[in-house]
Design a protein around this motif. Sequence first.
Motif, mmCIF file in Angstrom:
data_model
loop_
_atom_site.group_PDB
_atom_site.id
_atom_site.type_symbol
_atom_site.label_atom_id
_atom_site.label_comp_id
_atom_site.label_asym_id
_atom_site.label_seq_id
_atom_site.Cartn_x
_atom_site.Cartn_y
_atom_site.Cartn_z
ATOM 1 N N GLN A 168 0.821 -1.225 0.000
ATOM 2 C CA GLN A 168 0.000 0.000 0.000
ATOM 3 C C GLN A 168 0.849 1.266 0.000
ATOM 4 O O GLN A 168 1.979 1.255 0.472
ATOM 5 C CB GLN A 168 -0.942 -0.001 1.212
ATOM 6 C CG GLN A 168 -0.261 0.209 2.550
ATOM 7 C CD GLN A 168 0.342 -1.047 3.150
ATOM 8 O OE1 GLN A 168 0.276 -2.123 2.597
ATOM 9 N NE2 GLN A 168 0.956 -0.877 4.321
ATOM 10 N N PHE A 169 0.310 2.341 -0.557
ATOM 11 C CA PHE A 169 0.981 3.654 -0.520
ATOM 12 C C PHE A 169 -0.078 4.747 -0.609
ATOM 13 O O PHE A 169 -1.148 4.537 -1.202
ATOM 14 C CB PHE A 169 1.993 3.795 -1.681
ATOM 15 C CG PHE A 169 1.380 3.677 -3.055
ATOM 16 C CD1 PHE A 169 0.954 4.802 -3.752
ATOM 17 C CD2 PHE A 169 1.222 2.430 -3.658
ATOM 18 C CE1 PHE A 169 0.379 4.703 -5.018
ATOM 19 C CE2 PHE A 169 0.646 2.310 -4.924
ATOM 20 C CZ PHE A 169 0.230 3.445 -5.600
ATOM 21 N N VAL A 170 0.201 5.896 -0.001
ATOM 22 C CA VAL A 170 -0.754 7.013 -0.047
ATOM 23 C C VAL A 170 -0.871 7.503 -1.495
ATOM 24 O O VAL A 170 0.122 7.701 -2.176
ATOM 25 C CB VAL A 170 -0.312 8.158 0.892
ATOM 26 C CG1 VAL A 170 -1.210 9.378 0.710
ATOM 27 C CG2 VAL A 170 -0.365 7.693 2.342
ATOM 28 N N PHE A 207 -6.539 7.809 -1.091
ATOM 29 C CA PHE A 207 -6.096 8.908 -1.952
ATOM 30 C C PHE A 207 -5.278 9.963 -1.197
ATOM 31 O O PHE A 207 -4.347 10.544 -1.740
ATOM 32 C CB PHE A 207 -7.291 9.589 -2.625
ATOM 33 C CG PHE A 207 -8.035 8.697 -3.598
ATOM 34 C CD1 PHE A 207 -7.611 7.405 -3.880
ATOM 35 C CD2 PHE A 207 -9.172 9.162 -4.235
ATOM 36 C CE1 PHE A 207 -8.295 6.595 -4.772
ATOM 37 C CE2 PHE A 207 -9.866 8.354 -5.144
ATOM 38 C CZ PHE A 207 -9.440 7.062 -5.400
ATOM 39 N N ASN A 208 -5.643 10.211 0.088
ATOM 40 C CA ASN A 208 -5.018 11.319 0.829
ATOM 41 C C ASN A 208 -4.212 10.907 2.060
ATOM 42 O O ASN A 208 -3.486 11.729 2.616
ATOM 43 C CB ASN A 208 -6.107 12.320 1.261
ATOM 44 C CG ASN A 208 -6.943 12.774 0.069
ATOM 45 O OD1 ASN A 208 -6.398 13.100 -0.981
ATOM 46 N ND2 ASN A 208 -8.262 12.761 0.210
ATOM 47 N N LEU A 253 -3.495 4.714 6.650
ATOM 48 C CA LEU A 253 -3.471 3.658 5.629
ATOM 49 C C LEU A 253 -2.754 2.402 6.133
ATOM 50 O O LEU A 253 -3.033 1.301 5.673
ATOM 51 C CB LEU A 253 -2.809 4.186 4.353
ATOM 52 C CG LEU A 253 -2.982 3.341 3.087
ATOM 53 C CD1 LEU A 253 -4.451 3.088 2.760
ATOM 54 C CD2 LEU A 253 -2.293 3.993 1.903
ATOM 55 N N LYS A 254 -1.854 2.572 7.092
ATOM 56 C CA LYS A 254 -1.107 1.436 7.646
ATOM 57 C C LYS A 254 -1.976 0.565 8.548
ATOM 58 O O LYS A 254 -1.625 -0.576 8.833
ATOM 59 C CB LYS A 254 0.082 1.947 8.466
ATOM 60 C CG LYS A 254 1.392 1.948 7.684
ATOM 61 C CD LYS A 254 2.532 2.291 8.631
ATOM 62 C CE LYS A 254 3.856 2.445 7.903
ATOM 63 N NZ LYS A 254 4.843 3.091 8.771
ATOM 64 N N GLY A 263 -2.235 -4.888 -9.206
ATOM 65 C CA GLY A 263 -2.391 -4.266 -7.890
ATOM 66 C C GLY A 263 -1.160 -3.452 -7.551
ATOM 67 O O GLY A 263 -0.228 -3.348 -8.348
ATOM 68 N N PRO A 264 -1.143 -2.846 -6.356
ATOM 69 C CA PRO A 264 -0.011 -1.993 -5.980
ATOM 70 C C PRO A 264 1.297 -2.774 -5.860
ATOM 71 O O PRO A 264 1.303 -3.944 -5.495
ATOM 72 C CB PRO A 264 -0.432 -1.419 -4.617
ATOM 73 C CG PRO A 264 -1.464 -2.366 -4.093
ATOM 74 C CD PRO A 264 -2.165 -2.924 -5.287
#
Length: 303
Positions: A14-16, A49-50, A56-57, A273-274
Amino acid sequence: MSKIAFVFPGQGTQFVGMGKDIYENSEIAKKEFDEIFGSLSFDLKDAMFNGPEETLKKTKYTQPAIVAMSLVLEKLVRAKGITPDFVAGHSVGEYAAMGSAGFLTLSEAVKLTSFRGEVMNEIAEQVNGGMAAIIGMESSDIIEALKEVDGVVEAVNFNEPKQTVIAGDKQAIEKACEVLKSKGARRAMPLAVSGPFHSSLMKPAGEKLREEAEKYNFKDAEVTLVANTTADFLTKPEEIKAEIYAQSFGPVKWVDTIKKLKENGVDTIYEIGPGKVLAGLIKKIDKEIKVVNINSVEDVNNL
């Protein structure tokens, strides 16, 4: 005849800002994302998104974010006329594979993932556990060596021939790292995770997931899924429900999964995917398989 597989990444990719370019540049993506976001009781869109990164973690956001982005990208790949013969996912990526296979709708797959994230978090907080990556040692030797360690410590993620992740009690993990290094492991690194995922300590999460899965309307798969815990083919609702239960405290047999795909004629794999983690693992398992990485609008346009 050559065959195609879609594979989907797990936690840690995952990443912002993830998914934002797809959302803003594709009508199909926007529609799919809005449907997914609308089905949840929390603001996944803002987290993806933000950010911030701290939000997000959190497993509650991380897991559905990865699965949502993967499944929307998958729709865009299919819109290009590319369809899989098989699907598989690494750990939580298996939930994206479920959606891709047609066991669940996209928003159902993400919703169930979000429940998984919450329940995994809850159980992880109750047990004092962790995970460690063991590099440069055969998995069979790792399993043998772990028998010498007291407490719960198990080989859980068979990522590539010389990279296996172990999970269990914090103290047992520390001891296991010492033992494995003394027996020839090149590196034994504790991982920055909140719990002993895929180990028997997570079984209570499996019980809750099994209960939750009964509320969903699973359908027969349109595409065969290769299961994490067994590397067997799954196509029926009862089979995937059993895998949802088993996978929460069972192994990720990624090496066997890729071998199974190869044995069944797969010569091209799309990692959707990411991140690009799975591409790296696949290359270590089988250099002959072509891997196409799809994690942005640009990647889809280049198809």
